[in-house]
Scaffold this motif. Sequence first.
Motif, mmCIF file in Angstrom:
data_model
loop_
_atom_site.group_PDB
_atom_site.id
_atom_site.type_symbol
_atom_site.label_atom_id
_atom_site.label_comp_id
_atom_site.label_asym_id
_atom_site.label_seq_id
_atom_site.Cartn_x
_atom_site.Cartn_y
_atom_site.Cartn_z
ATOM 1 N N GLU A 61 13.292 -32.681 -3.459
ATOM 2 C CA GLU A 61 12.384 -32.902 -2.329
ATOM 3 C C GLU A 61 12.075 -34.382 -2.047
ATOM 4 O O GLU A 61 12.022 -34.796 -0.891
ATOM 5 N N GLU A 62 11.863 -35.169 -3.106
ATOM 6 C CA GLU A 62 11.337 -36.520 -2.878
ATOM 7 C C GLU A 62 12.446 -37.564 -2.771
ATOM 8 O O GLU A 62 13.549 -37.362 -3.256
ATOM 9 N N THR A 129 1.830 -28.561 -3.669
ATOM 10 C CA THR A 129 1.094 -29.820 -3.865
ATOM 11 C C THR A 129 -0.401 -29.646 -3.616
ATOM 12 O O THR A 129 -1.228 -30.176 -4.362
HETATM 13 MG MG LIG Z 1 5.837 -31.745 -0.624
#
Ligand SMILES: [Mg+2]
Length: 339
Positions: A61-62, A129
Motif C-alpha cells: 500500500e505505501e 488505519t
Molecule cells: Mg491506508
Amino acid sequence: MLGVKLTIHIIEKVQKVLLQSDVQSKSDRSPVTVADYGSQALVSFVLQRELPSEPFSLVAEEDSGDLRKDEAQETLERITKLVNDTLASDESYATSTLSTEDVLRAIDSGKSDGGSHGRHWVLDPIDGTKGFLRGDQYAIALALLDEGKVVLGALACPNLPLASIGGVNQHPSQGEVGCLFFANIGAGTYMQLLNSSSAIKVQVTAIENPEEASFFESYEAAHSIHDLSSSITKKLGVKAPPVRIDSQAKYGALSRGDGAIYLRFPHKGYREKIWDHAAGCIVVTEAGGVVTDAAGNPLDFSKGRYLDLDTGIIVTNQKLMPSLLKAVRDSLEEKASSL
Ligand SMILES: [Mg+2]
Ligand SMILES: Nc1ncnc2c1ncn2[C@@H]1O[C@H](COP(=O)(O)OS(=O)(=O)O)[C@@H](OP(=O)(O)O)[C@H]1O
Ligand SMILES: [Mg+2]
Ligand SMILES: [Mg+2]
C-alpha cells in the motif's frame, strides 16, 4: 522455502514494531504513519533476506514519496530506529542495521503491479488505519499470489479477542487478545494467539437459517453503505443488528464462525485494492466460506493493484450464499429503481 512459517515469522516481527510505535507517540496522527511505514519496510526487508534466490515482487500500500521530503526527516529517523530496534531483538537479524536510505528502498520495493504471471507478495502493512488510531480493530495482512491466484495468506489481528465477537462491536471486555490467522491453499485455515505457537484449525459457521446469523460490516460508514446492507439483511431475514468492526479482522472473525455474513458496498467510484482483501479472502475460503462480488463472481486478484469488481463484496458460507445473492440482487434493483 516460501511458506506459512516464514509468513508467520515476519508478521509477528512486524507486530512488535506496531506495539512500539503505538507506545512512542500516542496523541497525534503521526504514529500511524510511523507504524505503516515501519511495518512495510520490515516485511519487505525480511522477505528479500529470507528469499534471496527468488525474483522479488511486492505489491504494497505505501510508498516513500512523503518521507523523502525535507520536513519528514525526523519521522524517517524514527521509523528507521523502530525497524532497527525490532531487528536487533531477533536472534537471526541482530547484526542487521538499516540506514534511512535502506528503509526508503525497502518501502519502495512494494511498487510492483502484481498481475497474472509469476509470484507476487501482497501487503497491507496496517489495514484499518482508523481502527488502529481509535485503539480498535486493525490487521497486518500478507498474501502470496501465484499466477494470479492467492495461494497463501496471513492476517495478524493484535486487538482481536480469542473469544467470539459475533454479537459485539469491536471489543468485548475481557479475555485473551491478539489472533493470527493463516491459510495455505488446499490445506485449510488455522488460528493461534499471537503470543503462542499452537494453532487450531478453524471453520466458518454451519448456520443455514438467516434468523440465527449475525453479520459484519465496516465500522466506517464512509467505507460501506450501511443502508444497503441493512436492506439486504432485512430481506434475508437476519434478526441481529450489524456488528461493525474495522479491517480484515472481519474475515478472520468470520473464518472461525463468529458471524455468518460480511457485506461491503463502497460508495460509487471507489476502487478496491488487492491488499485489502487477498489475505482475508484465502483465510475465509480455506475455512469453507465463499467470497464473491455482488454478482456472485469470485474475486479476481490477477488484474494488478486493483480489484475490478461488480458493486460490492459479499462473504458467507456455502449454504447461505444463494439466498444472500438473491437478497443482494433484489436490494440493488430496488435501489436503482428508486434513483
Ligand atoms: Mg491506508
Ligand atoms: N472510501 C472508501 N471506501 C471503501 N474503502 C475505503 C475507502 N477509503 C479507504 N478504504 C479502505 O478501507 C480499508 C479499511 O476498511 P474497512 O472497511 O475494512 O474498515 S473500516 O471499518 O472502514 O475502518 C482501508 O484500509 P487501510 O488504508 O489499510 O486502513 C482502505 O483501503
Ligand atoms: Mg487496508
Ligand atoms: Mg493500510
